[in-house]
Design a protein around this motif. Sequence first.
Motif, PDB file in Angstrom:
ATOM      1  N   GLY A   1       0.694  -1.238   0.110  1.00 49.94           N
ATOM      2  CA  GLY A   1      -0.222   0.060  -0.056  1.00 49.94           C
ATOM      3  C   GLY A   1       0.974   1.242  -0.083  1.00 49.94           C
ATOM      4  N   LEU A   2       1.856   1.165   0.829  1.00 53.64           N
ATOM      5  CA  LEU A   2       2.705   2.337   1.106  1.00 53.64           C
ATOM      6  C   LEU A   2       3.500   2.684  -0.499  1.00 53.64           C
ATOM      7  N   LEU A   3       3.886   1.537  -1.083  1.00 54.12           N
ATOM      8  CA  LEU A   3       4.771   1.788  -2.290  1.00 54.12           C
ATOM      9  C   LEU A   3       3.575   2.439  -3.167  1.00 54.12           C
ATOM     10  N   MET A   4       2.325   1.919  -3.301  1.00 49.83           N
ATOM     11  CA  MET A   4       1.457   2.591  -4.133  1.00 49.83           C
ATOM     12  C   MET A   4       1.334   3.807  -3.921  1.00 49.83           C
ATOM     13  N   TRP A   5       1.146   4.250  -2.732  1.00 49.08           N
ATOM     14  CA  TRP A   5       1.086   5.893  -2.478  1.00 49.08           C
ATOM     15  C   TRP A   5       2.205   6.678  -2.997  1.00 49.08           C
ATOM     16  N   VAL A   6       3.399   5.780  -2.774  1.00 48.98           N
ATOM     17  CA  VAL A   6       4.787   6.851  -3.483  1.00 48.98           C
ATOM     18  C   VAL A   6       4.416   6.924  -5.051  1.00 48.98           C
ATOM     19  N   VAL A   7       4.135   5.508  -5.530  1.00 50.64           N
ATOM     20  CA  VAL A   7       3.845   5.737  -7.095  1.00 50.64           C
ATOM     21  C   VAL A   7       2.623   6.510  -7.541  1.00 50.64           C
ATOM     22  N   PHE A   8       1.564   6.766  -6.595  1.00 52.77           N
ATOM     23  CA  PHE A   8       0.409   7.477  -7.248  1.00 52.77           C
ATOM     24  C   PHE A   8       0.923   9.074  -6.901  1.00 52.77           C
ATOM     25  N   GLY A   9       1.738   9.156  -5.597  1.00 52.70           N
ATOM     26  CA  GLY A   9       2.024  10.368  -5.357  1.00 52.70           C
ATOM     27  C   GLY A   9       3.198  10.890  -6.340  1.00 52.70           C
ATOM     28  N   LEU A  10       3.924   9.969  -7.136  1.00 51.01           N
ATOM     29  CA  LEU A  10       4.753  10.504  -8.154  1.00 51.01           C
ATOM     30  C   LEU A  10       3.748  10.894  -9.289  1.00 51.01           C
ATOM     31  N   LYS A  11       2.935  10.210  -9.561  1.00 53.66           N
ATOM     32  CA  LYS A  11       1.914  10.848 -10.611  1.00 53.66           C
ATOM     33  C   LYS A  11       1.241  11.880 -10.527  1.00 53.66           C
ATOM     34  N   ALA A  12       0.775  12.033  -9.226  1.00 52.56           N
ATOM     35  CA  ALA A  12       0.131  13.298  -8.693  1.00 52.56           C
ATOM     36  C   ALA A  12       1.023  14.273  -8.389  1.00 52.56           C
ATOM     37  N   ALA A  13       2.156  14.163  -8.291  1.00 48.06           N
ATOM     38  CA  ALA A  13       3.298  15.230  -8.173  1.00 48.06           C
ATOM     39  C   ALA A  13       3.013  15.795  -6.720  1.00 48.06           C
TER      40      ALA A  13
ATOM     41  N   GLU B   1      -9.623   2.453   4.078  1.00 53.68           N
ATOM     42  CA  GLU B   1     -10.341   3.199   4.964  1.00 53.68           C
ATOM     43  C   GLU B   1     -10.643   2.713   6.209  1.00 53.68           C
ATOM     44  N   GLN B   2     -10.939   1.281   6.167  1.00 52.96           N
ATOM     45  CA  GLN B   2     -11.284   0.682   7.492  1.00 52.96           C
ATOM     46  C   GLN B   2     -10.660  -0.578   7.241  1.00 52.96           C
ATOM     47  N   GLY B   3     -10.763  -1.239   8.572  1.00 53.07           N
ATOM     48  CA  GLY B   3      -9.878  -2.673   8.526  1.00 53.07           C
ATOM     49  C   GLY B   3      -8.631  -2.633   9.007  1.00 53.07           C
ATOM     50  N   ALA B   4      -7.897  -3.838   8.570  1.00 49.05           N
ATOM     51  CA  ALA B   4      -6.658  -4.076   9.295  1.00 49.05           C
ATOM     52  C   ALA B   4      -5.610  -2.999   9.001  1.00 49.05           C
ATOM     53  N   LEU B   5      -5.568  -2.521   7.897  1.00 47.39           N
ATOM     54  CA  LEU B   5      -4.580  -1.194   7.558  1.00 47.39           C
ATOM     55  C   LEU B   5      -5.320   0.161   7.587  1.00 47.39           C
ATOM     56  N   ALA B   6      -6.456   0.082   8.271  1.00 45.15           N
ATOM     57  CA  ALA B   6      -7.145   1.452   8.133  1.00 45.15           C
ATOM     58  C   ALA B   6      -6.314   2.580   8.439  1.00 45.15           C
ATOM     59  N   GLY B   7      -6.456   3.469   7.622  1.00 43.62           N
ATOM     60  CA  GLY B   7      -5.425   4.901   7.678  1.00 43.62           C
ATOM     61  C   GLY B   7      -4.142   4.884   7.268  1.00 43.62           C
ATOM     62  N   LEU B   8      -3.985   3.677   6.214  1.00 44.81           N
ATOM     63  CA  LEU B   8      -2.594   3.417   5.945  1.00 44.81           C
ATOM     64  C   LEU B   8      -1.794   4.781   5.169  1.00 44.81           C
ATOM     65  N   GLY B   9      -0.895   5.058   5.920  1.00 44.60           N
ATOM     66  CA  GLY B   9       0.104   6.245   5.278  1.00 44.60           C
ATOM     67  C   GLY B   9      -0.739   7.414   5.434  1.00 44.60           C
ATOM     68  N   ARG B  10      -1.880   7.655   6.198  1.00 44.38           N
ATOM     69  CA  ARG B  10      -2.477   9.029   5.974  1.00 44.38           C
ATOM     70  C   ARG B  10      -1.576   9.925   6.439  1.00 44.38           C
ATOM     71  N   ASP B  11      -0.837   9.732   7.562  1.00 46.50           N
ATOM     72  CA  ASP B  11      -0.317  10.959   8.095  1.00 46.50           C
ATOM     73  C   ASP B  11       0.796  11.356   7.243  1.00 46.50           C
ATOM     74  N   ALA B  12       1.599  10.326   6.692  1.00 50.07           N
ATOM     75  CA  ALA B  12       2.640  10.684   5.563  1.00 50.07           C
ATOM     76  C   ALA B  12       1.872  11.613   4.508  1.00 50.07           C
ATOM     77  N   LEU B  13       0.719  11.022   3.962  1.00 47.97           N
ATOM     78  CA  LEU B  13       0.169  11.681   2.892  1.00 47.97           C
ATOM     79  C   LEU B  13      -0.144  13.410   3.300  1.00 47.97           C
ATOM     80  N   TRP B  14      -0.675  13.402   4.409  1.00 48.46           N
ATOM     81  CA  TRP B  14      -1.014  14.612   4.985  1.00 48.46           C
ATOM     82  C   TRP B  14       0.151  15.579   5.043  1.00 48.46           C
ATOM     83  N   ILE B  15       1.318  15.072   5.595  1.00 41.98           N
ATOM     84  CA  ILE B  15       2.422  15.853   5.682  1.00 41.98           C
ATOM     85  C   ILE B  15       3.011  16.265   4.284  1.00 41.98           C
ATOM     86  N   MET B  16       2.912  15.318   3.623  1.00 39.52           N
ATOM     87  CA  MET B  16       3.356  15.475   2.270  1.00 39.52           C
ATOM     88  C   MET B  16       2.499  16.608   1.669  1.00 39.52           C
ATOM     89  N   ALA B  17       1.366  16.155   1.757  1.00 39.48           N
ATOM     90  CA  ALA B  17       0.421  17.180   1.004  1.00 39.48           C
ATOM     91  C   ALA B  17       0.526  18.597   1.371  1.00 39.48           C
TER      92      ALA B  17
END
Lengths: 932, 161, 110, 111, 89, 493
Positions: F210-222, F265-281
Amino acid sequence: MTLAVLVLLPFVGAALPLLAERLHASRTVLALSAALMPALALVLLIAPAGQVFDGQTVHASLPWVPSLGLALSFRLDGLALLFALLVLGIGLLVILYARYYLSAKEKAGRFFAFLLLFMGAMLGVVTSDNLLLLVLFWELTSLSSFLLIGFWSHQSAARKGARMALAVTGMGGLALLAGVLLIGQIVGSYSLGDALASGDLIRASELYPLILGLVLLGVFTKSAQFPFHFWLPHAMAAPTPVSAYLHSATMVKAGVFLLARFYPMLAGTNLWFDVVTLAGMATLLWGAAVALFQHDLKGLLAYSTISHLGLITLLFGLNSELAAVAAVFHIINHATFKASLFMAAGIIDHETGTRDMRRINGLWKYMPYTAVLAMVASAAMAGVPLLNGFLSKEMFFAETLESSRLGAMSWVLPLGATLGGVFSVAYSARFIHDVFFNGEPVNLPKFPPHEPPRYMKVPVEILVALCVAVGVLPSITVSGLLAVAAAATLGGELPDYHLSIWHGFNLPLIMSVVALVGGVLVYSARNWLFRQYARLPEINASLIFERRIQGLAGGAAALSNFLRNGSLQSYAAWLLTLVALVLLVYLSPAVLDGQRALLPLDGVSLLAGVMLVVAALITAILHRHRMTAIMSMSVVGLVVSLAFVRLSAPDLALTQLSVEIVTLLLLMLAMYFLPVRTRMESAWPRILRDLLLSVIIGGGVGVMAFAMMTSDFQSISGYFLDNAKPGGGGTNVVNVILVDFRGFDTFGEITVLGIAAMGIYALLRDLDLLSAPSDSLGRPWAREVHPMVLVTISRPLLPLALLISVYIFLRGHNLPGGGFIAGLITSVALLLQYVASGVAWVHRRMPGDYHPVVAVGLLLAGVTGLASWFFGHPFLTSTFDYLHWPLVGKFEVASALLFDTGVFLTVVGATLLMLANLGKLSLLDDKAKEGA
Amino acid sequence: MRKLLPFPLLSLFLWLTWLLLNGFSWGHGLLGLVLAVVLPLGTRPFWPNVPHLRNFPKLVRFVLVVHWDILTANLAVARLILGAPRKLRPAFVELPLELEDDFAITLLASTISLTPGTVSADVSEDRRTLLIHALDMDDEAELVAQIKQRYERPLKEIFEC
Amino acid sequence: MDTLVEFLVSAAILVGGVFALVGSFGLARLPDFYLRLHGPTKASTLGVGGTIFASLLFFSWQEQSLRLQELLIVLFLFITAPVSAHMLAKAAMHRQLRRREDTRGRPWKQ
Amino acid sequence: MEAMVAVMIAVLVGTGVYLVLRARTFPVILGITLLSYGVNLFVFISGRLALDQPPIVGAGPSTDPLPQALVLTAIVIGFAMTAFLVVLALRGQGETGTDHVDGKRDDGGEA
Amino acid sequence: MLEIALPIGFGLIVVALVLNLYRLLRGPTLPDRALALDTMYINAIALIVLYGIANNSKLYFEAGMLIALIGFVSTVAVAKYMTRGDIIE
Amino acid sequence: MEHLIIAPILIPAFAGMLLLLEVRERQPLRRFTGMLSVLALLPVAWTLFQQAAGGEIQVYRLGDWAAPFGIVLVLDKLSALMVLLCTVLAVPALLYACRADDKRGANFHALFQLQLMGINGAFLTGDLFNLFVFFEVLLIASYGLALHGRGPARVRAGIHYVVLNLIGSALFLVALGLVYGTTGTLNMADFAVKVNQLDGGALELARVAGLLMWVVFGLKAALFPLYFWLPATYANATAGVAALFAIMTKVGVYAVARVYGLAFEQGALAGLGRDALWIMALLTLLLASIGVLGARRLGEMVAYMVVMSVGTLMAGLAWSSPESFGAMLYYLIHTTLVSGGLFLLADLVARGRGKLGDQLVAGPAPTGRAGLGLLFFVGAVAVIGLPPLSGFMGKVALLQTVPAPLYWLFLLGGGLLALVGLSRAGSTLFWRATGDGARRRLDRPRLLATVLLLAAAPALAIWAEPVLEATVAVAAQWAQPQLYIDAVLGGGA
Ligand code: NA
Ligand code: NA
């Protein structure tokens, strides 16, 4: 609803002068067209105004964005009415005035349009019954004033002044927005009425200080309160009608209007008192003192405006109802005398060609009528009895005496007020004496000055008449309006107050006298004072601001460029560092909890693995010896292919092998134009950093791989194994997945290939590249272009390879193979023809443009997919059947085969489009050499 | 017939290859036949000059000879390689060519390369001389004669007469 | 019969392996490029040939029918391998690679 | 076997990462290629390792076919991307006169 | 018998491959490296064929055939690059 | 009509292929084909949007294979909205490019169509690996388009863009390997279900995926620190392309929203990387607004505004309440269209100023100064978030739904910096003119395209309520991943 229309009118009206200008209307018609809507609005205001005077509040509301709480809600209460009258009334006068002020060359249509936009915005601010709507109009005033101040955009001062005003007031507007949103959160509604009724709730909230701070930031910036006052003098670069309008009666008043508007909501606390009073006092004194020393007529007026705004602010800050009444009263008075003064200044400027009071002297002789008007207005500004300024100033003095918030220090307030009064008198005296008397004019650009056109004086006359009328007969002229306005400000009952010229001998009167006498004394000591002032370091706010902004922009550019330094290495390092961080933080030994049994490691695999590792490392280490690196990377490719053989993936092995060959061809083609060897460039810290990243990421991915391989999992793949034959008609499950279960991926994949080829073609077109004239050892290239043995062998290989392609293609559905591999074999065989015999030779034998091949391939795949629609199935639904032919026997016909043919053609077309065109580069290169 | 089968030998070769690949069946026999006709036709433009096979039995004989030579030469060369390299007597040898057809020359060159101990390094631009590198040459004339006798002459007979 | 076939297969495998190794050994050991060029011929002829023969025997025996498919590998290799050698030799001559001093004759200028 | 494959993947990814961080287009191309090898193997092993179990119906037990199909797609896409990058590198060489990834000339100037 | 011969055969060929890699890395010249790579490809055919025998599977035959048929193209390309620089002209 | 879902992918795909067939370079024919395709997409996208608005999530099973085994396209409100937005942006962008920019290199029209195919595919697919494939389609097309035309600056930027995205693709594959290796599936809905059944090491690996996906999507999103490639790439692309690229970053935002909403959004990995996304954003927002202030070219400035908008959006997403998501979508629509329009405007200005181009230095006034000035004013007001245009509505909506002081500070402060930057730029370009530029008339179609896009600013403000209602409805559906999962997996699964 009239109310909504009323606010809308100026906006609509903004189009009229533009239209008139388009039609080349005369200036009078232009001005009339501009005045039409405000005049209409003023007429429309009569009816609701009556209701307001009857003590009602008129409301009008249209829904706009309910989900944001934003509605087109308007209210007309006393305060709004007062301001609406100022905005429209003075606005009309300014239009009349501007008719004469603007020269024929100027784009008067645009000017009036901006002015009307501003008018509408201002009207919106004062009549908004919705907090968000108020902010909306508030920001609109900033924007439209930006356009107005910058109207003479060819002047640097105008541009800078406009930008400064926008930046400062824009910042305030953003703060106000935040404040309003917080209010909305507390109140639960953005209705102004609700908010005003929730004053106690807001003041009790722990957000109150923040809200107050944010709102006051908006107020202070807009009303040019210390320390945000600096933009106002520079806004004087605007045409004078703009100053007369914006900087006397409207824009800057928006700030103090807001103080009045939010008074029931926010006032009454010590914090309010401390902040507002202090800011007001500081502004009052600072503005008054500095005004005296301005040599620019408008500069003097600007600082005086700052000072008077400080006075009003101070009054609101006192937390006294009477003070608030006085504040409202002074708003009216200041608007009238200051507008007329600005207009007078404009007339003088207009007639003399300068605004420098050191040159403008003794105008009494040349334009006595204007002089009288200006002198009366100045006197009002100074607070001379019988004029309106006196009345409100008197109230002001009285109120400063009433406050006890400062305890033992309470004397500071009246003292400050008196001091402000002294300077106020002094600069007013200067405006009169220095301009109209004080000897003869010095070197005026236009000489001799005349009285202005008749109607240009009318607005001034009206305003001055108002000053006098209010000053003499306050109870008849203004008390009604003041009463409703003040009542609206206070949100209810009015305190007991008396508008009269004579209150008897009391302390305020003494203060007034002190101010008058002191002012005259100060003015008479002006020469000494000017000399002292001249010794002070000159502070040019514009310059400082501009430098700050430039510094900020420079700093911003520096920071941006530091981060975005144009270096791919640094960007990639950021990206990979992020990945490394993810791996470092989240890869714990816990991932290695798998229970899956390990496969035995045999010696052959081990040695092959070691070879791969060595070859990969050598590729990395020797990358500067490029050919060696390519060779060792090919070893990696070979071992990977062998690994696919070993690990039960024959299809992948075939694919990898054929891709390897094409890739090597590609690299060889490129190497002709690229350096063969490069020197070492990276410094050791960089290399160490990169090594660290490599180790972390490589290691991390390796650990994850190991963790995956050693743990069991449930997957959907059983379905594919079960359904490949009955559902997909093939026994090679990988192929069935590719052309059927996940045929859409393949469709995308060949599209990628096709696009890449198109993109490459586009990149190569008109590419001028210089190739090396000799090999890496410096020897000239060999003579023989097409070695005979190679040529001869390559020819029979073509049909043979095609045969193998057909074989690989046909068996793909059931056994390793398929369209992609077949396509690559065909491509390689064709490319071999290019290598052996050259582009020209090949293209004499077959068409050299492979675009259509790619297109036909893609279309075939696509159309095969579409065909399933006709059988009522979704895109790419496959079908197959078994046919029985005599002799031939039973064989399978599958639509997937057609799809795979598309894949085949796309691959052939794309690889040839890429590589053959790359080969053609050198042809162009040769031509270039011949030409040279 | 000529038009349909411009290169009968190639077609035969392709057909046999197809059957080797797929095993014999009527279906594949037929399909192979189609391919054996179509592919040479399709690639015909790539064949500017066509070598004509004159003598099929000699070709078979030639192939067998070459294979035998490969076998024996391999043994000889293995000994050389495993032995002391210093004893090797390498040489570049120029072989004057009697063959004239490109295809035949190529075949000769390939044959020489395939038999261990010799590699055809180059063909002169006028196609008159073949440059050969020998791993261990005793006598140049003998080598040249041997090649001419064992390979060049049969090839000449097979293709050119 | 089975033993005989198995023996033949095994022998062919060993022959193939040995010649592949000898060829590569030569490639690794021989002193100049032109000499090394002779190495791969063994790998491509008897090396691959041996294993192919083994495979041919093995599968024909397994399936009790003649299976000559593998011959194609040898055939293709015989067509293509000499071209590689030829082209590499030309490249070496072009680069005027050092040859052992006692080499008789001389390479051609390219 | 698993450990060795993991090491292979690690080395491929590691060398790939190192090379994409170089300053010239050529090593970057090599790096992308090595990275692709490693990543493709990684996707491949997500179906776990199996010896001699090719995913052909009727040929005995079968390994997971899905990752193989994915990797095949990834190989093709990777090839397309590599080819594009190679040509882009040439275009860079042609337009900027250097093979530096930032278009920096050896004399320090920029094209 | 076969179970002894096969491992030996594998061993011989892998050692051959290692020797090829040695030559590839050692060079000293580019033709040497290209030759080594070419030989590796050929030895890989032998390896693949042996693997087919060992697993009694014919699925790998095509891989060997592919190398035999078009593997040499890479070598040709490298050689052409060395002599002419431009491999397609 | 069940096939309509795939039309946004197939129409441009077939158009692109037909354009490839047209080898004789008859530009009018190519333009016609391209325009026909995007115009045909408009009613399709609108119909799909209407269908989705009905609330039912439509699933299209490619090859007639049931999820999770085959690939499915999923039309929910979110994907329908994104497709519609893409189409609406594409029409003016292509119209603009048809005025001669398309002749500055080969294959422009085919690339443009296939770019649309990739974007629409990414929006519609319900399969993670298929998302990768469509990412690659849109990327390779974007490489071609970004490099369309010539010039060293473009190539330099192109190399950076391409290499970073190639690394990104490799990372995406690693993530997909982990996804399959842990959950044994690729279908997004199935993944969402199965990822919550994981434990132990597999769960940890899924977290990394999931976190790697965030990195990849973050790269696309800039997102910071992955946006550095964007300003140069966008600023150097031809105008029509840059305008279309305004939606490319949103593909990254969409991908995060989609995967996050379904699986994390919910479940075992709820909120995955949310804080990092928040700070990066937030950092993105801050640094991009600094970038706006420091930009030396108008195009670069607009590009930084695109990055700013990404920060704004991602920060809103990191809060991920249905309310904030609805507001975010409104802002997304606004920023996509307006920044697209500003890219076109920057080009109009550059064309009218001759050699100086869009550099922010005093020079001749651009052709059509008054009109362009007005457009610039409108665009700037909108993009800064000043009233009364769409940006204001969007910001108010975001501020109301994201109750975080830091966000407010950054959003408002960033707006101020942008205000200063844009006012300087506008003042330099339109006011500080040293004489007039070329006396040519403004090209009407180009102007029309620009006006069409910038008209979004007032239009979205006037009709803010219906648009917000729509986006809030989208968000409400998005916030119930079970609806999506049931639709795809057939309820019971
Ligand atoms: Na004077
Ligand atoms: Na030989």
